[in-house]
Design a protein around this motif. Structure first.
Motif, PDB file in Angstrom:
ATOM      1  N   ASP A  35       0.832  -1.208   0.000  1.00  0.00           N
ATOM      2  CA  ASP A  35       0.000   0.000   0.000  1.00  0.00           C
ATOM      3  C   ASP A  35       0.867   1.258   0.000  1.00  0.00           C
ATOM      4  O   ASP A  35       1.753   1.413   0.839  1.00  0.00           O
ATOM      5  CB  ASP A  35      -0.912   0.024   1.221  1.00  0.00           C
ATOM      6  N   HIS A  36       0.604   2.145  -0.919  1.00  0.00           N
ATOM      7  CA  HIS A  36       1.199   3.489  -0.963  1.00  0.00           C
ATOM      8  C   HIS A  36       2.722   3.487  -0.811  1.00  0.00           C
ATOM      9  O   HIS A  36       3.280   4.173   0.056  1.00  0.00           O
ATOM     10  CB  HIS A  36       0.565   4.372   0.116  1.00  0.00           C
ATOM     11  N   PRO A  37       3.432   2.757  -1.649  1.00  0.00           N
ATOM     12  CA  PRO A  37       4.901   2.715  -1.520  1.00  0.00           C
ATOM     13  C   PRO A  37       5.553   4.079  -1.730  1.00  0.00           C
ATOM     14  O   PRO A  37       6.652   4.314  -1.222  1.00  0.00           O
ATOM     15  CB  PRO A  37       5.314   1.727  -2.612  1.00  0.00           C
ATOM     16  N   GLU A  38       4.883   4.992  -2.450  1.00  0.00           N
ATOM     17  CA  GLU A  38       5.461   6.316  -2.699  1.00  0.00           C
ATOM     18  C   GLU A  38       5.630   7.121  -1.415  1.00  0.00           C
ATOM     19  O   GLU A  38       6.397   8.095  -1.371  1.00  0.00           O
ATOM     20  CB  GLU A  38       4.588   7.090  -3.688  1.00  0.00           C
ATOM     21  N   LEU A  39       4.932   6.714  -0.344  1.00  0.00           N
ATOM     22  CA  LEU A  39       4.998   7.454   0.910  1.00  0.00           C
ATOM     23  C   LEU A  39       6.168   7.016   1.794  1.00  0.00           C
ATOM     24  O   LEU A  39       6.539   7.721   2.738  1.00  0.00           O
ATOM     25  CB  LEU A  39       3.676   7.273   1.666  1.00  0.00           C
ATOM     26  N   VAL A  40       6.777   5.876   1.479  1.00  0.00           N
ATOM     27  CA  VAL A  40       7.791   5.288   2.365  1.00  0.00           C
ATOM     28  C   VAL A  40       8.983   6.206   2.613  1.00  0.00           C
ATOM     29  O   VAL A  40       9.383   6.404   3.779  1.00  0.00           O
ATOM     30  CB  VAL A  40       8.246   3.921   1.818  1.00  0.00           C
ATOM     31  N   PRO A  41       9.618   6.808   1.596  1.00  0.00           N
ATOM     32  CA  PRO A  41      10.771   7.668   1.900  1.00  0.00           C
ATOM     33  C   PRO A  41      10.424   8.821   2.836  1.00  0.00           C
ATOM     34  O   PRO A  41      11.202   9.138   3.756  1.00  0.00           O
ATOM     35  CB  PRO A  41      11.196   8.179   0.514  1.00  0.00           C
ATOM     36  N   ALA A  42       9.278   9.445   2.635  1.00  0.00           N
ATOM     37  CA  ALA A  42       8.880  10.557   3.501  1.00  0.00           C
ATOM     38  C   ALA A  42       8.615  10.075   4.924  1.00  0.00           C
ATOM     39  O   ALA A  42       8.935  10.772   5.900  1.00  0.00           O
ATOM     40  CB  ALA A  42       7.649  11.250   2.933  1.00  0.00           C
ATOM     41  N   LEU A  43       8.032   8.903   5.075  1.00  0.00           N
ATOM     42  CA  LEU A  43       7.791   8.361   6.409  1.00  0.00           C
ATOM     43  C   LEU A  43       9.111   8.074   7.123  1.00  0.00           C
ATOM     44  O   LEU A  43       9.263   8.365   8.322  1.00  0.00           O
ATOM     45  CB  LEU A  43       6.959   7.076   6.323  1.00  0.00           C
ATOM     46  N   LYS A  44      10.077   7.527   6.406  1.00  0.00           N
ATOM     47  CA  LYS A  44      11.378   7.239   7.018  1.00  0.00           C
ATOM     48  C   LYS A  44      12.086   8.527   7.408  1.00  0.00           C
ATOM     49  O   LYS A  44      12.728   8.601   8.471  1.00  0.00           O
ATOM     50  CB  LYS A  44      12.224   6.406   6.065  1.00  0.00           C
ATOM     51  N   ASP A  45      11.958   9.561   6.573  1.00  0.00           N
ATOM     52  CA  ASP A  45      12.545  10.849   6.940  1.00  0.00           C
ATOM     53  C   ASP A  45      11.880  11.413   8.189  1.00  0.00           C
ATOM     54  O   ASP A  45      12.541  12.008   9.048  1.00  0.00           O
ATOM     55  CB  ASP A  45      12.392  11.837   5.779  1.00  0.00           C
ATOM     56  N   MET A  46      10.554  11.245   8.277  1.00  0.00           N
ATOM     57  CA  MET A  46       9.848  11.740   9.454  1.00  0.00           C
ATOM     58  C   MET A  46      10.327  11.014  10.708  1.00  0.00           C
ATOM     59  O   MET A  46      10.562  11.651  11.747  1.00  0.00           O
ATOM     60  CB  MET A  46       8.340  11.553   9.278  1.00  0.00           C
ATOM     61  N   VAL A  47      10.469   9.697  10.627  1.00  0.00           N
ATOM     62  CA  VAL A  47      10.947   8.925  11.777  1.00  0.00           C
ATOM     63  C   VAL A  47      12.323   9.415  12.203  1.00  0.00           C
ATOM     64  O   VAL A  47      12.605   9.604  13.399  1.00  0.00           O
ATOM     65  CB  VAL A  47      10.971   7.421  11.444  1.00  0.00           C
ATOM     66  N   ALA A  48      13.201   9.654  11.226  1.00  0.00           N
ATOM     67  CA  ALA A  48      14.554  10.097  11.554  1.00  0.00           C
ATOM     68  C   ALA A  48      14.568  11.470  12.210  1.00  0.00           C
ATOM     69  O   ALA A  48      15.486  11.790  12.976  1.00  0.00           O
ATOM     70  CB  ALA A  48      15.400  10.125  10.276  1.00  0.00           C
TER      71      ALA A  48
END
Length: 282
Positions: A265-278
């Protein structure tokens, strides 16, 4: 899908037999509820639901949504969500539930929900927001009021469990699982496809329940990361997200969406989510 005629977000079931089974159940429910279906069916997540506009002799324009589940899971949280939300949130701006119809075919149970038709368009045709929203201040004021009412409503339904946080946060974010000490009632699926650009109306309450404080604005924010101006507005509107508890709930939401992405689901969101976590100060 809920009580409006949205752009289709999901595909029908992969197996033609499953598609025909749901459509047959939908038409049986439409007959039982005296609804003349119009337009085209709109499929929900993984083809488990189907919704369609219709006309009722007494209620006029309406929306008929059918959900399916194995018989042994009928009566669970999502099965009862619309019915229980109708009782829990009488003053929240949401589509009114008109009637229900249950049926079973073989080992599959179906629940049809006939609801008020909402003409206001959703903010996005899909959960992930790809274009900036230009919404008036009054819209945000109304959203705050609706979420405050939801948060203050007692419920025994649970949307997010500490046990899931203990497993999912380390697995999907690489961070230690936080212990949640502040909880409140949440819509629990707040994203741009579940809120309208006028009102706003809040849609799709099937999963509502207890969640960490700030869960709804955190979810709305995380799904909006690809529209940075709107994400910044959400962050400004909900200062809880910049508190310690807000940082925790952003971590929890990131784990949920990264888990969902691991299923496609929604793989395009993964980089932004990882940046948010960091970026979280935890």
């Amino acid at each position: 899908m809920s009580a409006r005629e949205p752009t289709a977000m999901y595909a029908p079931p992969a197996a033609d037999s499953d598609r025909q089974l749901l459509l047959a159940a939908q038409h049986e429910a439409a007959g039982a509820l005296k609804v003349a279906l119009t337009g085209h069916p709109r499929w929900g997540y993984q083809g488990r639901t189907v919704g369609q506009a219709g006309d009722h002799p007494f209620h006029g324009r309406c929306w008929l949504r059918l959900q399916s589940t194995p018989v042994h899971k009928a009566g669970g949280k999502h099965w009862l969500g619309a019915e229980q939300a109708e009782a829990a949130f009488p003053t929240v701006r949401r589509p009114a539930l008109i009637s229900l119809h249950d049926q079973t075919t073989g080992d599959t149970a179906f629940r049809a929900e006939l609801a008020e038709f909402v003409t206001a368009p959703v903010c996005s045709p899909e959960p992930v927001l790809h274009t900036e929203l230009r919404l008036p201040d009054a819209w945000w004021t109304s959203l705050h009021a609706e979420l405050d009412t939801i948060a203050a409503t007692p419920t025994d339904r649970i949307a997010v469990r500490q046990e899931w946080i203990d497993r999912a946060v380390p697995k999907y974010t690489g961070r230690p699982a936080p212990v949640i000490t502040h909880w409140e009632t949440a819509h629990a699926d707040l994203h741009a496809a579940n809120v309208t650009s006028r009102g706003p109306w809040l849609l799709d309450f099937e999963g509502f329940g207890i969640a960490p404080v700030g869960y709804d604005p955190a979810m709305l924010y995380a799904y909006s990361l690809l529209a940075p101006e709107t994400a910044a507005r959400i962050r400004a509107e909900f200062p809880v997200l910049d508190t310690y508890f807000g940082q925790i709930v952003l971590l929890v939401v990131a784990a949920e969406l990264l888990q969902s992405a691991s299923r496609g689901d929604h793989p395009e969101l993964v980089p932004a989510l990882k940046d948010m976590v960091a970026s979280l100060a935890l």
